[in-house]
Design an enzyme around this catalytic site. Structure first.
Site, PDB file in Angstrom:
ATOM      1  N   PHE A  14       0.853  -1.182   0.000  1.00 55.65           N
ATOM      2  CA  PHE A  14       0.000   0.000   0.000  1.00 55.65           C
ATOM      3  C   PHE A  14       0.896   1.241   0.000  1.00 55.65           C
ATOM      4  O   PHE A  14       1.853   1.315   0.767  1.00 55.65           O
ATOM      5  CB  PHE A  14      -0.881  -0.034   1.253  1.00 55.65           C
ATOM      6  N   ARG A  27     -12.810  -4.026  -7.135  1.00 54.24           N
ATOM      7  CA  ARG A  27     -12.451  -4.807  -5.951  1.00 54.24           C
ATOM      8  C   ARG A  27     -13.684  -5.104  -5.096  1.00 54.24           C
ATOM      9  O   ARG A  27     -14.514  -4.225  -4.864  1.00 54.24           O
ATOM     10  CB  ARG A  27     -11.437  -3.969  -5.162  1.00 54.24           C
ATOM     11  N   LYS A  32     -11.270  -1.538   8.772  1.00 50.31           N
ATOM     12  CA  LYS A  32     -11.574  -2.405   7.635  1.00 50.31           C
ATOM     13  C   LYS A  32     -12.423  -3.584   8.147  1.00 50.31           C
ATOM     14  O   LYS A  32     -13.567  -3.379   8.513  1.00 50.31           O
ATOM     15  CB  LYS A  32     -10.276  -2.822   6.949  1.00 50.31           C
TER      16      LYS A  32
HETATM   17  C1  LIG Z   1      -5.610   0.809   4.689  1.00 48.48           C
HETATM   18  C2  LIG Z   1      -4.135   0.770   4.726  1.00 48.48           C
HETATM   19  C3  LIG Z   1      -3.369   1.848   5.215  1.00 48.48           C
HETATM   20  C4  LIG Z   1      -4.010   3.131   5.637  1.00 48.48           C
HETATM   21  O1  LIG Z   1      -3.267   3.795   6.623  1.00 48.48           O
HETATM   22  P1  LIG Z   1      -3.952   4.898   7.533  1.00 48.48           P
HETATM   23  O2  LIG Z   1      -2.834   5.568   8.204  1.00 48.48           O
HETATM   24  O3  LIG Z   1      -4.891   4.177   8.458  1.00 48.48           O
HETATM   25  O4  LIG Z   1      -4.734   5.807   6.639  1.00 48.48           O
HETATM   26  C5  LIG Z   1      -1.992   1.692   5.292  1.00 48.48           C
HETATM   27  N1  LIG Z   1      -1.392   0.552   4.892  1.00 48.48           N
HETATM   28  C6  LIG Z   1      -2.097  -0.492   4.394  1.00 48.48           C
HETATM   29  C7  LIG Z   1      -1.381  -1.733   3.976  1.00 48.48           C
HETATM   30  C8  LIG Z   1      -3.477  -0.406   4.283  1.00 48.48           C
HETATM   31  O5  LIG Z   1      -4.164  -1.418   3.769  1.00 48.48           O
END
Ligand SMILES: *Cc1c(COP(=O)(O)O)cnc(C)c1O
Length: 397
Positions: free
Chosen positions: A113, A356, A210
């Protein structure tokens, strides 16, 4: 045997909606609004600052942390809550680098991500000591774990494809070359069975909005393996990670357990809502949940492939190699998803062409999956996505 699934009665999902986006933002648990109302009116409004003691606010981050620990196969006291996942990634990475001062490579993968990679880049700039971030393709990661690597930082389940890394094998490989292992469980917690203690990884981080249904902005969590926590140096040494915050000492002295990874004042409203949301997991057998998730997602693939030849599966076909989501690639994925959402099936879109869908056995059953596939078929075969109104991009996709 766990409680039987689904447990739709515990959630408020709008009438006429089939929600296949619980992998991105979970649904509203029934007790959440009442809990927030109570915290605001009775506790904050009525007890004011006394509520830190009288309403249990001060203990809440740890109470919720222990419940989360249980869900990821970690012992009580090993999980701290608060902040956002991006911050927890930064903290875990900074602490892990300190453990291997003679190495300069952070290894992740190009399916991670973006925020995890951005936080690594930011940390590298702040440290200004020639650290290097390597991001090979996910399938090449195991081979890229060499003795140069200080830290392996991976997200177990790929946010786009749902492809899942083998946590035990990769952790083992990292340890063989002396690297520290960080797992991001954003798409794992509440979706797949996780055994943090069994994996032997040093760190894990994750979010709770989530699959865990904590609501937008719900606090993140961080796990630190208990045998190393006393030697972990918190990069963000805030007062609530101090051993005695109200001693108001002039110098930082970290708390003895994972609590040292806390930073500032906990988000009490969100923690209360999360605590309420986590009640839906009481009595749930994670092996049964995983089996249900695999059944739902296999059914979805079969139904959609039979009805929509124009969609290309972009997730592993083998359910054991997938998390709890299924993605299809389609050139006009954005407008197609808008047209599907307009007809009551909520999934989401990830650039450049991924449609998705997430599967949450707490509130989905087989009939929902078949009904969703019928709607997707209607949009795809009648090309409803060509309508102008579906071709306007929103800020959040
Ligand atoms: C959803 C997600 C995030 C989001 O980070 P936030 O700081 O909560 O906005 C970060 N890394 C991954 C792998 C995610 O799936």
């Amino acid at each position: 045997m766990g409680v039987s699934l689904p447990r739709k009665e515990l959630f408020d999902v709008p009438e006429g909606v089939i929600y296949l986006d619980g992998n991105s933002l979970g649904v509203l648990p029934k007790g959440a609004a009442e809990r927030a109302q109570k915290t605001i009116t009775e506790e904050w409004g009525g007890q004011l600052i006394k509520a830190w003691n009288t309403a249990g606010w001060m203990a809440l981050p740890q109470v919720v942390g222990d419940r989360l620990a249980d869900l990821i196969g970690a012992p009580a006291g090993s999980v701290a809550t608060g902040d956002t996942l991006s911050i927890k990634v930064y903290q875990a990475l900074a602490a892990a680098l300190k453990m291997r001062p003679d190495r300069k490579v952070i290894l992740s993968d190009n399916g991670n991500f973006p925020s995890d990679l951005y936080m690594a880049e930011g940390l590298i700039k702040t440290l200004d000591q020639d650290y290097e971030l390597r991001t090979p393709a996910p399938e090449d990661v195991a081979e890229a774990i060499t003795e140069e690597v200080a830290v392996v930082m991976l997200t177990q389940v790929d946010y786009r494809s749902g492809r899942m890394h083998d946590m035990d094998a990769i952790t083992k490989r990292a340890h063989e070359v002396g690297a520290v292992m960080i797992w991001d469980l954003a798409h794992s917690a509440g979706a797949v069975q996780v055994d943090m203690a069994g994996s032997n990884a040093e760190f894990a981080v994750g979010c709770t909005y989530k699959y865990l249904n904590g609501g937008p902005g719900a606090p993140a969590f961080i796990y630190v393996r208990p045998d190393i926590v006393k030697n972990i140096e918190p990069a963000l040494s805030g007062w609530l990670g101090h051993d005695a915050p109200f001693a108001m000492e002039l110098n930082y002295r970290p708390a003895s357990a994972t609590e040292r990874m806390r930073v500032g004042t906990p988000p009490i409203l969100q923690l209360g809502v999360l605590q309420e949301a986590l009640k839906a997991w009481d009595g749930v057998d994670m092996a049964e949940l995983r089996a249900a998730s695999q059944r739902l997602s296999d059914l979805f693939i079969n139904e959609v492939e039979a009805r929509c030849p124009m969609l290309t599966l972009a997730s592993p076909r083998d359910a054991n190699a997938r998390g709890s989501q299924v993605s299809f690639a389609f050139e006009h994925g954005y407008p197609a998803m808008q047209a599907i959402i307009d007809r009551g099936v909520i999934g989401d879109f990830r650039a450049p062409n991924i449609m998705r869908f997430g599967f949450t056995p707490l509130y989905l059953d087989d009939a929902d999956i078949v009904a969703a596939a019928e709607i997707i078929e209607d949009v795809m075969s009648n090309e409803h996505w060509r309508e102008d109104k579906y071709n306007v991009r929103s800020r959040v996709t």
